[in-house]
Design a protein around this motif. Structure first.
Motif, mmCIF file in Angstrom:
data_model
loop_
_atom_site.group_PDB
_atom_site.id
_atom_site.type_symbol
_atom_site.label_atom_id
_atom_site.label_comp_id
_atom_site.label_asym_id
_atom_site.label_seq_id
_atom_site.Cartn_x
_atom_site.Cartn_y
_atom_site.Cartn_z
ATOM 1 N N MET A 144 0.829 -1.201 0.000
ATOM 2 C CA MET A 144 0.000 0.000 0.000
ATOM 3 C C MET A 144 0.866 1.255 0.000
ATOM 4 O O MET A 144 1.926 1.298 0.602
ATOM 5 C CB MET A 144 -0.920 0.043 1.228
ATOM 6 N N ASP A 145 0.381 2.296 -0.663
ATOM 7 C CA ASP A 145 1.032 3.600 -0.614
ATOM 8 C C ASP A 145 0.703 4.306 0.693
ATOM 9 O O ASP A 145 1.542 5.018 1.248
ATOM 10 C CB ASP A 145 0.574 4.476 -1.783
ATOM 11 N N GLN A 146 -0.528 4.121 1.149
ATOM 12 C CA GLN A 146 -0.993 4.746 2.382
ATOM 13 C C GLN A 146 -1.955 3.785 3.065
ATOM 14 O O GLN A 146 -2.700 3.062 2.400
ATOM 15 C CB GLN A 146 -1.737 6.052 2.084
ATOM 16 N N VAL A 147 -1.963 3.801 4.391
ATOM 17 C CA VAL A 147 -2.918 2.997 5.156
ATOM 18 C C VAL A 147 -3.606 3.929 6.150
ATOM 19 O O VAL A 147 -2.943 4.676 6.864
ATOM 20 C CB VAL A 147 -2.235 1.824 5.894
ATOM 21 N N TYR A 148 -4.925 3.866 6.152
ATOM 22 C CA TYR A 148 -5.725 4.718 7.034
ATOM 23 C C TYR A 148 -6.628 3.863 7.900
ATOM 24 O O TYR A 148 -7.027 2.764 7.506
ATOM 25 C CB TYR A 148 -6.582 5.689 6.208
ATOM 26 N N HIS A 149 -6.942 4.411 9.055
ATOM 27 C CA HIS A 149 -7.902 3.771 9.949
ATOM 28 C C HIS A 149 -8.961 4.794 10.333
ATOM 29 O O HIS A 149 -8.778 5.999 10.147
ATOM 30 C CB HIS A 149 -7.223 3.206 11.206
ATOM 31 N N ILE A 150 -10.063 4.303 10.863
ATOM 32 C CA ILE A 150 -11.136 5.168 11.345
ATOM 33 C C ILE A 150 -11.005 5.253 12.856
ATOM 34 O O ILE A 150 -11.087 4.223 13.536
ATOM 35 C CB ILE A 150 -12.505 4.611 10.927
ATOM 36 N N PRO A 151 -10.767 6.445 13.387
ATOM 37 C CA PRO A 151 -10.663 6.570 14.843
ATOM 38 C C PRO A 151 -11.982 6.155 15.509
ATOM 39 O O PRO A 151 -13.060 6.500 15.024
ATOM 40 C CB PRO A 151 -10.400 8.060 15.064
ATOM 41 N N MET A 152 -11.871 5.391 16.574
ATOM 42 C CA MET A 152 -13.045 4.945 17.320
ATOM 43 C C MET A 152 -12.849 5.326 18.771
ATOM 44 O O MET A 152 -11.724 5.367 19.262
ATOM 45 C CB MET A 152 -13.231 3.441 17.151
ATOM 46 N N TYR A 153 -13.940 5.590 19.453
ATOM 47 C CA TYR A 153 -13.851 6.118 20.805
ATOM 48 C C TYR A 153 -14.478 5.203 21.852
ATOM 49 O O TYR A 153 -14.481 5.525 23.025
ATOM 50 C CB TYR A 153 -14.476 7.520 20.849
ATOM 51 N N GLY A 154 -14.979 4.068 21.418
ATOM 52 C CA GLY A 154 -15.514 3.088 22.356
ATOM 53 C C GLY A 154 -14.452 2.070 22.717
ATOM 54 O O GLY A 154 -13.256 2.257 22.482
ATOM 55 N N THR A 155 -14.878 0.957 23.268
ATOM 56 C CA THR A 155 -13.940 -0.077 23.683
ATOM 57 C C THR A 155 -13.708 -1.124 22.598
ATOM 58 O O THR A 155 -12.766 -1.896 22.685
ATOM 59 C CB THR A 155 -14.450 -0.787 24.960
ATOM 60 N N ASN A 156 -14.550 -1.148 21.572
ATOM 61 C CA ASN A 156 -14.418 -2.115 20.494
ATOM 62 C C ASN A 156 -13.185 -1.779 19.658
ATOM 63 O O ASN A 156 -12.832 -0.618 19.482
ATOM 64 C CB ASN A 156 -15.679 -2.083 19.627
ATOM 65 N N SER A 157 -12.523 -2.790 19.137
ATOM 66 C CA SER A 157 -11.299 -2.560 18.367
ATOM 67 C C SER A 157 -11.523 -2.568 16.860
ATOM 68 O O SER A 157 -10.573 -2.392 16.100
ATOM 69 C CB SER A 157 -10.263 -3.621 18.729
ATOM 70 N N SER A 158 -12.754 -2.774 16.423
ATOM 71 C CA SER A 158 -13.009 -2.760 14.985
ATOM 72 C C SER A 158 -14.479 -2.492 14.732
ATOM 73 O O SER A 158 -15.304 -2.525 15.639
ATOM 74 C CB SER A 158 -12.602 -4.092 14.348
ATOM 75 N N MET A 159 -14.799 -2.246 13.458
ATOM 76 C CA MET A 159 -16.200 -2.118 13.053
ATOM 77 C C MET A 159 -16.394 -2.914 11.775
ATOM 78 O O MET A 159 -15.428 -3.376 11.169
ATOM 79 C CB MET A 159 -16.614 -0.651 12.897
#
Length: 178
Positions: A144-159
Motif C-alpha cells: 500500500m502507498d498509504q494505510v488509514y484507519h477510522i478513529p473509534m472512541y468506544g472499547t471495540n477494536s473494529s467495526m
C-alpha cells in the motif's frame, strides 16, 4: 425531564424525488477475502451510492445469485461493475503502472486517521478493504502507498468492513468532488 420534539421538515423523499447529483468516480474497491454474502451485498449498495467505478473480489468466490447478497444489495449488484480475480498481485501491478494510489483501510501501527487522507491530484484511487476476520493480509498491506484507519472512541477494536468502507468512500469522494 423535558424532551423537545422537533417535527420533521417534510416527508422522506422517494428514490425518484431525491435531488442528489449522480456522479461517477475513478475509485476501485478491492476486497481481500470478503466472505459474507450480506457484506458483499452491502458493499455493492454502498459502492453504488458513492459512484464507485468497480469492485474487485479476490480470495473468495462471490455468489452473485445468493438470496442474501441480493436482498442486501437491493439490485445494486446489477449497477456496479465487478469481477473476481485469482491473483491480486496482477491488480496491484496494474494500478502501480498507472500511478494509482493504493489506499489500505486497516488499523496498523503506522496507519493514519482517515481525516488525514490525502493523495496527489490523482483522480484514480484504489481502496483495499479486508476480510471480516483477518482484515487486509500483511503481504498486501506492505504494498500500500498509504494505510488509514477510522478513529473509534468506544472499547471495540473494529467495526464492520462495509461500514468502514462507507466512511472511507465518503472521505475519498469528498476530496475528489472538489
Amino acid at each position: 425531564m423535558k424532551i423537545d420534539y422537533f417535527p420533521p421538515m417534510s416527508d422522506q423523499l422517494t428514490h425518484q424525488e431525491n435531488k442528489f447529483t449522480q456522479r461517477a468516480f475513478e475509485i476501485t474497491v478491492i476486497c481481500d477475502h470478503l466472505e459474507s454474502p450480506a457484506n458483499q451485498g452491502a458493499l455493492f449498495r454502498i459502492c453504488e451510492a458513492f459512484g464507485v467505478k468497480e469492485i474487485i473480489f479476490f480470495g473468495n468466490a462471490i455468489h452473485i445469485n445468493s438470496s442474501r447478497l441480493k436482498r442486501t444489495a437491493r439490485n445494486t449488484q446489477t449497477l456496479v461493475p465487478f469481477r473476481s480475480v485469482m491473483d491480486v498481485n496482477d491488480v496491484v501491478n496494474t494500478f502501480k503502472e498507472k500511478h494509482t494510489p493504493l489506499i489500505g483501510l486497516e488499523i496498523t501501527e503506522g496507519s493514519q486517521a482517515i481525516g488525514e487522507l490525502k493523495f496527489a491530484n490523482n483522480k484514480n484511487v484504489a481502496l483495499f478493504i479486508g476480510s471480516e476476520k483477518n482484515g487486509i493480509s500483511s503481504s498486501l498491506l506492505a504494498q500500500m502507498d498509504q494505510v488509514y484507519h477510522i478513529p473509534m472512541y468506544g472499547t471495540n477494536s473494529s467495526m464492520n468492513v462495509v461500514q468502514s468502507a462507507g466512511i472511507a468512500l465518503y472521505s475519498i469522494t469528498s476530496l475528489l468532488a472538489d
